[in-house]
Motif scaffolding. Structure first.
Motif, mmCIF file in Angstrom:
data_model
loop_
_atom_site.group_PDB
_atom_site.id
_atom_site.type_symbol
_atom_site.label_atom_id
_atom_site.label_comp_id
_atom_site.label_asym_id
_atom_site.label_seq_id
_atom_site.Cartn_x
_atom_site.Cartn_y
_atom_site.Cartn_z
ATOM 1 N N GLN A 1 18.141 43.622 57.059
ATOM 2 C CA GLN A 1 17.834 43.399 58.481
ATOM 3 C C GLN A 1 17.240 44.668 59.095
ATOM 4 O O GLN A 1 16.305 44.594 59.892
ATOM 5 N N ASN B 1 18.515 35.427 58.135
ATOM 6 C CA ASN B 1 19.865 34.876 58.312
ATOM 7 C C ASN B 1 20.026 33.546 57.584
ATOM 8 O O ASN B 1 21.105 33.228 57.074
ATOM 9 N N ILE C 1 14.051 37.619 61.500
ATOM 10 C CA ILE C 1 15.514 37.728 61.452
ATOM 11 C C ILE C 1 16.143 36.354 61.254
ATOM 12 O O ILE C 1 17.106 36.193 60.498
#
Length: 331
Positions: free
Chosen positions: A324, A234, A230
């Motif tokens: 995601q 990002n 993650i």
């Protein structure tokens, strides 16, 4: 037989220099550093000459025999590097390797670099004679505790004063890339000389210095490391990375896992070689093969197809959230 890692090698060499070292593994950086360290210690003991013999075919072993026979009154102490680039381990080669002990003498320091044959050498019981009284230098890419121990060694060698949390953060993001982390440590020395390096400094350094690639994200997914996956996703989002590159990169690797799942009696290592998966990534595919089931893989592929269709229809608003979601499903 002693298995010696790079972070232990200097201590071993300080105590005693042997006349035979076997390098097992293919990590280019570790191979070079281990060889450099041994040759430096050897030169201090009078081994001022260095010769290399490449073994591409069985007949090349005759070069090794001739090298030992050419010794005369004017022969200088020499370090001999035997570099195995032959494709497969065979009976003739194994017989020659097992006879190495009969060649050894105090004027020649021999380094055997088995490279891609390393796993075969490690498993082969016929080479027990070679391994019995030999120092084995591990040049496999280190992971987990071995990686941490190696970084601690390099930090000590470079006199870097670093917070323990910062050290573990480096391990987390650079694990498995020995050359890159070595260069990172060199940059740290220049950036903060004679300074206590805190975890906050390392966090900023990672953001400024490191450029992620799609395979870093995919590797984290295959390994089941949710936070890392993650974090990298990002990073891509914040840097407006091309989403289609991410989608197609992930599709490509997930399809390989699906093909692996469909095979009944699969030899995973052979499959990865045939698919030209780099040796550094094989570990992650094996993890993914074990912990991601077929249905999840198929669902992720379908989701990626839908995301790509949305992008083509200029409907990009939820793309990053969907990526995601896929990341969380696969991890």
């Amino acid at each position: 037989m002693k298995n010696i890692h790079l972070y232990e090698l200097k201590e071993y060499l300080t105590k005693r220099l042997n006349f035979l070292y076997v390098f097992l593994g293919e990590d280019f950086f570790l191979l070079n550093k281990s060889q450099e360290l041994i040759l430096n210690f050897a030169s201090q003991k009078g081994f001022l000459e260095t010769s290399t013999i490449d073994i591409e075919k069985n007949k090349d072993w005759e070069k090794v025999i001739l090298f030992y026979k050419k010794k005369n009154l004017f022969f200088q102490k020499t370090s001999l590097i035997i570099n195995f680039i032959i494709k497969k381990l065979n009976i003739v080669l194994m017989k020659n390797i097992n006879k190495i002990s009969s060649l050894l003498n105090s004027d020649i320091l021999m380094i055997l670099k088995f490279n891609h044959l390393s796993l075969a050498i490690q498993k082969n019981k016929s080479l027990a004679q070679l391994k019995k009284n030999t120092d084995i230098v591990s040049c496999f890419t280190p992971y987990n505790l071995q990686f941490i121990n190696w970084i601690k060694y390099e930090i000590q060698e470079k006199n870097i004063n670093i917070e323990e949390k910062a050290l573990f953060l480096l391990c987390k993001y650079y694990e498995g890339d020995t050359l890159f982390i070595y260069n990172v440590l060199s940059v740290l020395v220049i950036t903060w000389p004679n300074t206590y390096i805190t975890v906050d400094k390392i966090k900023k350094f990672i953001i400024d210095f490191f450029s992620f690639h799609p395979f870093h994200w995919i590797n984290a997914i295959l390994e089941g490391k949710i936070k890392k996956a993650i974090y990298i996703l990002n990073f891509f989002r914040n840097h407006q990375y091309d989403v289609l590159v991410l989608i197609r990169s992930l599709q490509k690797d997930l399809l390989k896992l699906i093909y692996m799942k469909r095979e009944k009696n699969i030899n995973i290592n052979m499959f990865l070689v045939d698919e030209k998966i780099s040796k550094k990534r094989c570990k992650f595919f094996i993890y993914g093969f074990k912990h991601i089931n077929y249905n999840v893989l198929f669902e992720a592929i379908q989701m990626l197809v839908r995301i790509e269709m949305n992008i083509k229809q200029k409907n990009n608003s939820a793309v990053w959230n969907q990526l995601q979601k896929i990341t969380l499903i696969l991890c």
